[in-house]
Design an enzyme around this catalytic site. Structure first.
Site, PDB file in Angstrom:
ATOM      1  CB  ALA A 197      10.155 -23.310   9.788  1.00  0.00           C
ATOM      2  CG  HIS A 216      -0.185  -0.012   2.512  1.00  0.00           C
ATOM      3  ND1 HIS A 216       0.391   1.117   3.053  1.00  0.00           N
ATOM      4  CD2 HIS A 216       0.098  -1.026   3.357  1.00  0.00           C
ATOM      5  CE1 HIS A 216       0.980   0.805   4.187  1.00  0.00           C
ATOM      6  NE2 HIS A 216       0.831  -0.483   4.390  1.00  0.00           N
TER       7      HIS A 216
END
Length: 90
Positions: free
Chosen positions: A61, A13
């Site tokens: 991970a 954004h």
């Protein structure tokens, strides 16, 4: 295979509040995120586009993928970098 709690973010954004309107979001093109196949994406990984994760690559991970990763490697870290080949030796 994509584990749980993985975020694939293909858009951002505007930072300037005056540019942030709901009408702007649909018109902004998404940043392309490509998984070429036979990938294993570990728990809690965040992938920020635009990036390509090469065929056969494993992402450990908790990693943060911010740039392209080559084929058939094991990559991890923040940011994720290729640490070793997925199969065989260096």
């Amino acid at each position: 295979m994509i584990s749980s709690h993985v975020a694939i973010v293909g858009n951002d954004h505007p930072f300037d509040a005056s540019e942030r309107t709901i009408q702007d979001f649909p018109s902004s093109p998404p940043a392309k995120v490509v998984l070429e196949g036979d990938n294993l994406i570990g728990y809690g990984t965040i992938i920020l586009g635009p990036v390509t994760i090469g065929r056969g690559t494993v992402v450990g991970a908790g990693s943060l993928v911010t740039h392209d990763l080559p084929r058939d490697v094991v990559a991890y870290g923040r940011p994720a970098v290729a640490k070793r080949p997925r199969r065989g030796r260096l």
